[in-house]
Motif scaffolding. Sequence first.
Motif, PDB file in Angstrom:
ATOM      1  N   ARG A 300     -39.074 -51.130  68.702  1.00 54.12           N
ATOM      2  CA  ARG A 300     -40.080 -50.233  69.280  1.00 54.12           C
ATOM      3  C   ARG A 300     -39.944 -48.856  68.625  1.00 54.12           C
ATOM      4  O   ARG A 300     -38.879 -48.249  68.680  1.00 54.12           O
ATOM      5  N   ASP A 301     -41.033 -48.403  68.044  1.00 55.84           N
ATOM      6  CA  ASP A 301     -41.070 -47.075  67.407  1.00 55.84           C
ATOM      7  C   ASP A 301     -39.931 -46.898  66.399  1.00 55.84           C
ATOM      8  O   ASP A 301     -39.284 -45.844  66.324  1.00 55.84           O
ATOM      9  N   GLY A 302     -39.644 -47.958  65.649  1.00 54.92           N
ATOM     10  CA  GLY A 302     -38.622 -47.884  64.613  1.00 54.92           C
ATOM     11  C   GLY A 302     -37.198 -47.994  65.103  1.00 54.92           C
ATOM     12  O   GLY A 302     -36.257 -47.841  64.317  1.00 54.92           O
ATOM     13  N   VAL A 303     -37.019 -48.236  66.412  1.00 57.37           N
ATOM     14  CA  VAL A 303     -35.674 -48.408  66.980  1.00 57.37           C
ATOM     15  C   VAL A 303     -35.526 -49.868  67.407  1.00 57.37           C
ATOM     16  O   VAL A 303     -36.388 -50.404  68.122  1.00 57.37           O
ATOM     17  N   ALA A 304     -34.437 -50.513  66.977  1.00 57.69           N
ATOM     18  CA  ALA A 304     -34.217 -51.936  67.265  1.00 57.69           C
ATOM     19  C   ALA A 304     -32.968 -52.123  68.116  1.00 57.69           C
ATOM     20  O   ALA A 304     -31.986 -51.385  67.991  1.00 57.69           O
ATOM     21  N   GLY A 305     -33.015 -53.104  68.988  1.00 54.53           N
ATOM     22  CA  GLY A 305     -31.860 -53.453  69.814  1.00 54.53           C
ATOM     23  C   GLY A 305     -32.085 -54.799  70.473  1.00 54.53           C
ATOM     24  O   GLY A 305     -33.228 -55.250  70.640  1.00 54.53           O
ATOM     25  N   GLN A 306     -30.988 -55.470  70.832  1.00 55.14           N
ATOM     26  CA  GLN A 306     -31.108 -56.771  71.482  1.00 55.14           C
ATOM     27  C   GLN A 306     -31.477 -56.608  72.952  1.00 55.14           C
ATOM     28  O   GLN A 306     -31.028 -55.669  73.621  1.00 55.14           O
ATOM     29  N   LEU A 307     -32.276 -57.551  73.447  1.00 58.90           N
ATOM     30  CA  LEU A 307     -32.639 -57.549  74.866  1.00 58.90           C
ATOM     31  C   LEU A 307     -31.424 -57.895  75.716  1.00 58.90           C
ATOM     32  O   LEU A 307     -30.507 -58.581  75.275  1.00 58.90           O
ATOM     33  N   HIS A 308     -31.445 -57.384  76.957  1.00 54.83           N
ATOM     34  CA  HIS A 308     -30.379 -57.744  77.904  1.00 54.83           C
ATOM     35  C   HIS A 308     -30.472 -59.236  78.195  1.00 54.83           C
ATOM     36  O   HIS A 308     -31.531 -59.762  78.539  1.00 54.83           O
ATOM     37  N   GLN A 309     -29.350 -59.913  78.108  1.00 56.12           N
ATOM     38  CA  GLN A 309     -29.320 -61.372  78.140  1.00 56.12           C
ATOM     39  C   GLN A 309     -29.155 -61.917  79.565  1.00 56.12           C
ATOM     40  O   GLN A 309     -28.168 -61.628  80.240  1.00 56.12           O
ATOM     41  N   PRO A 310     -30.100 -62.745  80.026  1.00 60.59           N
ATOM     42  CA  PRO A 310     -29.898 -63.412  81.323  1.00 60.59           C
ATOM     43  C   PRO A 310     -28.843 -64.508  81.199  1.00 60.59           C
ATOM     44  O   PRO A 310     -28.561 -64.989  80.100  1.00 60.59           O
ATOM     45  N   ARG A 311     -28.277 -64.885  82.331  1.00 62.13           N
ATOM     46  CA  ARG A 311     -27.205 -65.877  82.306  1.00 62.13           C
ATOM     47  C   ARG A 311     -27.767 -67.260  81.990  1.00 62.13           C
ATOM     48  O   ARG A 311     -28.826 -67.662  82.483  1.00 62.13           O
ATOM     49  N   GLY A 312     -27.027 -68.010  81.171  1.00 61.00           N
ATOM     50  CA  GLY A 312     -27.442 -69.373  80.833  1.00 61.00           C
ATOM     51  C   GLY A 312     -26.446 -70.017  79.895  1.00 61.00           C
ATOM     52  O   GLY A 312     -26.103 -69.448  78.855  1.00 61.00           O
ATOM     53  N   VAL A 313     -25.959 -71.202  80.257  1.00 61.68           N
ATOM     54  CA  VAL A 313     -24.957 -71.888  79.437  1.00 61.68           C
ATOM     55  C   VAL A 313     -25.653 -72.789  78.423  1.00 61.68           C
ATOM     56  O   VAL A 313     -26.827 -73.131  78.543  1.00 61.68           O
ATOM     57  N   ILE A 314     -24.893 -73.183  77.439  1.00 63.89           N
ATOM     58  CA  ILE A 314     -25.391 -74.026  76.372  1.00 63.89           C
ATOM     59  C   ILE A 314     -25.906 -75.357  76.930  1.00 63.89           C
ATOM     60  O   ILE A 314     -25.380 -75.893  77.912  1.00 63.89           O
ATOM     61  N   LEU A 315     -26.962 -75.878  76.345  1.00 68.13           N
ATOM     62  CA  LEU A 315     -27.515 -77.161  76.783  1.00 68.13           C
ATOM     63  C   LEU A 315     -26.523 -78.283  76.480  1.00 68.13           C
ATOM     64  O   LEU A 315     -25.967 -78.358  75.391  1.00 68.13           O
ATOM     65  N   GLY A 316     -26.305 -79.145  77.466  1.00 69.02           N
ATOM     66  CA  GLY A 316     -25.396 -80.263  77.287  1.00 69.02           C
ATOM     67  C   GLY A 316     -23.985 -79.990  77.723  1.00 69.02           C
ATOM     68  O   GLY A 316     -23.114 -80.848  77.583  1.00 69.02           O
ATOM     69  N   THR A 318     -22.976 -78.528  81.028  1.00 67.98           N
ATOM     70  CA  THR A 318     -22.770 -78.792  82.452  1.00 67.98           C
ATOM     71  C   THR A 318     -24.120 -78.793  83.159  1.00 67.98           C
ATOM     72  O   THR A 318     -25.096 -78.229  82.655  1.00 67.98           O
ATOM     73  N   CYS A 319     -24.141 -79.410  84.325  1.00 69.53           N
ATOM     74  CA  CYS A 319     -25.375 -79.408  85.111  1.00 69.53           C
ATOM     75  C   CYS A 319     -25.241 -78.509  86.348  1.00 69.53           C
ATOM     76  O   CYS A 319     -26.144 -78.473  87.201  1.00 69.53           O
ATOM     77  N   ASP A 320     -24.133 -77.775  86.447  1.00 69.10           N
ATOM     78  CA  ASP A 320     -23.844 -77.002  87.660  1.00 69.10           C
ATOM     79  C   ASP A 320     -24.195 -75.524  87.549  1.00 69.10           C
ATOM     80  O   ASP A 320     -24.075 -74.790  88.537  1.00 69.10           O
ATOM     81  N   GLN A 321     -24.582 -75.050  86.383  1.00 68.41           N
ATOM     82  CA  GLN A 321     -24.843 -73.628  86.199  1.00 68.41           C
ATOM     83  C   GLN A 321     -26.346 -73.391  86.045  1.00 68.41           C
ATOM     84  O   GLN A 321     -26.945 -73.864  85.077  1.00 68.41           O
ATOM     85  N   PRO A 322     -26.986 -72.670  86.947  1.00 73.63           N
ATOM     86  CA  PRO A 322     -28.425 -72.417  86.846  1.00 73.63           C
ATOM     87  C   PRO A 322     -28.746 -71.426  85.738  1.00 73.63           C
ATOM     88  O   PRO A 322     -27.892 -70.639  85.309  1.00 73.63           O
ATOM     89  N   TYR A 323     -29.981 -71.501  85.275  1.00 74.91           N
ATOM     90  CA  TYR A 323     -30.453 -70.578  84.235  1.00 74.91           C
ATOM     91  C   TYR A 323     -31.243 -69.458  84.908  1.00 74.91           C
ATOM     92  O   TYR A 323     -31.996 -69.702  85.855  1.00 74.91           O
ATOM     93  N   GLN A 324     -31.063 -68.249  84.421  1.00 74.77           N
ATOM     94  CA  GLN A 324     -31.740 -67.089  85.003  1.00 74.77           C
ATOM     95  C   GLN A 324     -32.925 -66.660  84.141  1.00 74.77           C
ATOM     96  O   GLN A 324     -32.971 -66.945  82.939  1.00 74.77           O
TER      97      GLN A 324
END
Length: 397
Positions: A300-316, A318-324
């Motif tokens: 944005r306007d020449g400034v770059a940065g990563q978005l704040h990351q919601p919680r989420g585990v790798i696919l495959g 576990t089935c017990d951790q919800p995705y945000q």
Amino acid sequence: MSAAGLSGHLTRHQADEHDTAMLAVRLAHAERLGNMGWAEWNLRTGQAIWSDHVYVIFGRARGDGPLGLPELAAYVEACDLGALDQLLWTVVQGVEPVQAEFRIRRGGEIRNLRIVLEPLMAPGGPIGVHGVIQDITGRRRAERIMSESRRQLLEARERAAEERHVMLAMREAILPEPTGSLDLPGTRIAVRYVPAEKTANLGGDWFEAAALPDGRVLLAIGDVSGHGLPAIAHMAQLRHALVGLTMTGEPAHTLLSWLNELVLHRLEETTATAVIGHLDTATRVFTWSQAGHLPPILVRDGVAGQLHQPRGVILGATCDQPYQLSSVKLQKGDLLLLFTDGLVERRTRDIDEGLNLAVTAASHLSGLDLDTGLDRLLAHIGGPNPEDDACLLAVGL
């Protein structure tokens, strides 16, 4: 002769004998090192003289004496007798030194010999032959090994090139890269797939960008673990599943939960990462979720940065951790960059260093044509990754 003269004569004689003995030792040492020896044949008397190492080369006891020229044929392999006959016929013409290679059988094994013969001339013609004989079995064996190694290397390269062609063709059939930018409602989209330099490391990176029936735009990117055809096949199943599930209109975190179930129960011994998001082009709100994947970069306007990351585990995993879910309000002129880890992760550098390079390069994308901007970004971070493929999805508003 005086006593002093006699003493000097004896001293000189002993020195000459010592020098002769030393010369003989050095010659024998040179013959052993070069696996070679010398021989002479008298053409008038038939007498032959061999140096000690020629006996070793032929595996013949010294007490049995040397072989005459006609007797050499008994040792030579039948298919090489023609070469021996030509060699002997040429040398007795008394013109110049001649040489040839042929094989002999020694103690049940085949040995490769190189022989150089030179006529010993007299006024009436050649009276003898002087020769040097060398066992070159080791050299020829090494050459055969090298030749076979080169052949196997060429075959491996040809197979690798064919496999690479097949895998890239499969990827293209499953995940065709668009020509130029994609113009979806309210957005400009450009994509790059950068294959790994090593054929065996072509992997399961994928993307999806499509307009949905409700007016939103689906933006997704992911990476299936592994390399080669299995990873490409799993990538195809995962991406096609997402395309179908998207038609339900469910939010990104629900889609990830369903994909996680698919990986856990249908894609055994496989894991995957992904970012799935929906862009409402009317409100410019980007709502997204991730599964163990690097977050997108916002410029944005020449400034770059990563978005704040919601919680989420790798696919495959576990089935017990919800995705945000996470949402960000975008502005006119903003640019989103979704990418797989092959872009920033290299064996030769830390991933944080790669991310910093990507963020810095992304800050210069504003105002550029997206295709041109992605080419510059790839060049800035070091070009294609030798170890892993990479996928980039740039979205401009």
